[in-house]
Write a protein that holds these residues in place. Structure first.
Motif, PDB file in Angstrom:
ATOM      1  N   LEU A  20      17.015   1.189 -15.105  1.00  0.00           N
ATOM      2  CA  LEU A  20      16.089   0.802 -16.159  1.00  0.00           C
ATOM      3  C   LEU A  20      14.680   0.581 -15.621  1.00  0.00           C
ATOM      4  O   LEU A  20      13.690   1.021 -16.220  1.00  0.00           O
ATOM      5  CB  LEU A  20      16.591  -0.469 -16.855  1.00  0.00           C
ATOM      6  N   SER A  21      14.583  -0.125 -14.481  1.00  0.00           N
ATOM      7  CA  SER A  21      13.265  -0.354 -13.896  1.00  0.00           C
ATOM      8  C   SER A  21      12.627   0.960 -13.469  1.00  0.00           C
ATOM      9  O   SER A  21      11.403   1.164 -13.637  1.00  0.00           O
ATOM     10  CB  SER A  21      13.394  -1.298 -12.691  1.00  0.00           C
ATOM     11  N   PHE A  22      13.448   1.873 -12.923  1.00  0.00           N
ATOM     12  CA  PHE A  22      12.952   3.183 -12.519  1.00  0.00           C
ATOM     13  C   PHE A  22      12.387   3.940 -13.730  1.00  0.00           C
ATOM     14  O   PHE A  22      11.292   4.534 -13.673  1.00  0.00           O
ATOM     15  CB  PHE A  22      14.085   3.974 -11.874  1.00  0.00           C
ATOM     16  N   ALA A  23      13.123   3.882 -14.846  1.00  0.00           N
ATOM     17  CA  ALA A  23      12.690   4.598 -16.049  1.00  0.00           C
ATOM     18  C   ALA A  23      11.424   3.983 -16.633  1.00  0.00           C
ATOM     19  O   ALA A  23      10.520   4.708 -17.089  1.00  0.00           O
ATOM     20  CB  ALA A  23      13.814   4.588 -17.082  1.00  0.00           C
ATOM     21  N   PRO A  43       7.884   5.131  -9.412  1.00  0.00           N
ATOM     22  CA  PRO A  43       8.969   4.143  -9.261  1.00  0.00           C
ATOM     23  C   PRO A  43       9.564   4.134  -7.858  1.00  0.00           C
ATOM     24  O   PRO A  43       9.963   3.069  -7.363  1.00  0.00           O
ATOM     25  CB  PRO A  43       9.992   4.565 -10.316  1.00  0.00           C
ATOM     26  N   VAL A  44       9.624   5.326  -7.210  1.00  0.00           N
ATOM     27  CA  VAL A  44      10.136   5.361  -5.835  1.00  0.00           C
ATOM     28  C   VAL A  44       9.224   4.568  -4.909  1.00  0.00           C
ATOM     29  O   VAL A  44       9.671   3.802  -4.043  1.00  0.00           O
ATOM     30  CB  VAL A  44      10.275   6.824  -5.364  1.00  0.00           C
ATOM     31  N   SER A  45       7.901   4.717  -5.101  1.00  0.00           N
ATOM     32  CA  SER A  45       6.947   3.992  -4.261  1.00  0.00           C
ATOM     33  C   SER A  45       7.049   2.481  -4.451  1.00  0.00           C
ATOM     34  O   SER A  45       7.033   1.715  -3.478  1.00  0.00           O
ATOM     35  CB  SER A  45       5.529   4.470  -4.585  1.00  0.00           C
ATOM     36  N   VAL A  46       7.175   2.045  -5.710  1.00  0.00           N
ATOM     37  CA  VAL A  46       7.281   0.595  -5.973  1.00  0.00           C
ATOM     38  C   VAL A  46       8.557   0.025  -5.385  1.00  0.00           C
ATOM     39  O   VAL A  46       8.549  -1.038  -4.730  1.00  0.00           O
ATOM     40  CB  VAL A  46       7.204   0.346  -7.485  1.00  0.00           C
ATOM     41  N   ALA A  72       4.661  -5.913  -5.193  1.00  0.00           N
ATOM     42  CA  ALA A  72       5.663  -4.944  -5.639  1.00  0.00           C
ATOM     43  C   ALA A  72       6.478  -5.492  -6.801  1.00  0.00           C
ATOM     44  O   ALA A  72       6.813  -4.764  -7.761  1.00  0.00           O
ATOM     45  CB  ALA A  72       6.578  -4.574  -4.468  1.00  0.00           C
ATOM     46  N   LEU A  73       6.805  -6.785  -6.755  1.00  0.00           N
ATOM     47  CA  LEU A  73       7.586  -7.377  -7.844  1.00  0.00           C
ATOM     48  C   LEU A  73       6.779  -7.421  -9.144  1.00  0.00           C
ATOM     49  O   LEU A  73       7.321  -7.148 -10.224  1.00  0.00           O
ATOM     50  CB  LEU A  73       8.029  -8.789  -7.441  1.00  0.00           C
ATOM     51  N   TRP A 103      -2.567   2.809  -7.253  1.00  0.00           N
ATOM     52  CA  TRP A 103      -1.328   2.295  -6.644  1.00  0.00           C
ATOM     53  C   TRP A 103      -0.895   3.045  -5.389  1.00  0.00           C
ATOM     54  O   TRP A 103      -0.446   2.398  -4.423  1.00  0.00           O
ATOM     55  CB  TRP A 103      -0.212   2.309  -7.684  1.00  0.00           C
ATOM     56  N   PRO A 104      -0.964   4.379  -5.297  1.00  0.00           N
ATOM     57  CA  PRO A 104      -0.494   5.048  -4.077  1.00  0.00           C
ATOM     58  C   PRO A 104      -1.194   4.551  -2.818  1.00  0.00           C
ATOM     59  O   PRO A 104      -0.554   4.324  -1.782  1.00  0.00           O
ATOM     60  CB  PRO A 104      -0.793   6.518  -4.350  1.00  0.00           C
TER      61      PRO A 104
END
Length: 223
Positions: A20-23, A43-46, A72-73, A103-104
């Motif tokens: 869900l967080s990824f989506a 989402p992968v980076s976070v 990050a949180l 963000w990156p």
């Protein structure tokens, strides 16, 4: 059996929450203008930054690690809250587009610092470099300092032993015959002169040594 069921439930819950967080992160990145594979990379980076900060927190706590973990949180929670209907996904504000676009670089900086920074170590006990360690008192003998002079000894006059008492010479024993002879001389002298004979006169008549004469006169009560 109960431990295995509890472990499976935790894994299922973790998979659901992660999906869900990824989506939500993907949807927010896509709404902010990041399309295609870039929206999936956010989402992968976070999540990677969150995991890296958490692993470092388990090794040791420091302020910088807590800071990146909080960043990050907040990114993960912010995406979940923003996509819950509070934000118009068709008209994303400009400041959110700026945050997503920047963000990156922020995630790369945080990951690099977390990986290459030295691990925090607990302060060593009794470290001689800090002031908390107790330094034992050690008496140092320096060769360049003269030795203390000994205290002068007091001259004491030796006490002489007390002189032993003079030995008492016992009076010689007077034979009975000699004592009778001396008594006869003393009686004759009293008869002839009407007075007792003196000790000196008796000694002259007897011609004996002084100790024997004294013993005779003492027994005859002569003076």
């Amino acid at each position: 059996m109960s431990g295995k069921v509890r472990l499976d439930a935790v894994l299922v819950q973790a998979v659901i929450a992660g999906a869900l967080s990824f989506a939500h992160l993907h949807d927010l990145a896509a709404a902010a203008g990041q399309s295609g594979w870039k929206a999936w990379a956010y989402p992968v980076s976070v999540d990677l930054l969150l995991v890296a900060a958490w692993r470092r927190l388990r090794a040791g706590r420091d302020r910088a690690t807590w800071t990146w973990f909080a960043i990050a949180l907040c990114a993960s929670l912010g995406a979940n809250v923003a996509t819950a209907g509070l934000l118009d996904m068709r008209h994303v504000p400009a400041w959110l587009c700026i945050l997503v676009a920047g963000w990156p670089a922020l995630a790369f900086l945080g990951g690099t610092l977390l990986v290459h920074a030295p691990a925090p170590t607990a302060p060593a006990a009794n470290n001689p470099l800090d002031g908390s360690a107790e330094v034992p008192d050690v008496a140092l003998d320096r060769a360049d300092q003269p030795a203390p002079e000994p205290a002068p000894m007091r001259e004491t006059t030796p006490e002489l032993p007390a002189a032993p008492p003079a030995p008492v010479t016992p009076a010689p024993a007077v034979p009975a015959a000699l004592l009778d002879h001396a008594r006869k001389i003393a009686d004759s002298h009293r008869t002839a002169h009407g007075e007792p004979i003196t000790a000196a006169a008796l000694a002259g008549r007897l011609g004996l040594p002084a100790p024997m004469t004294d013993a005779i006169t003492n027994q005859l009560n002569l003076t």
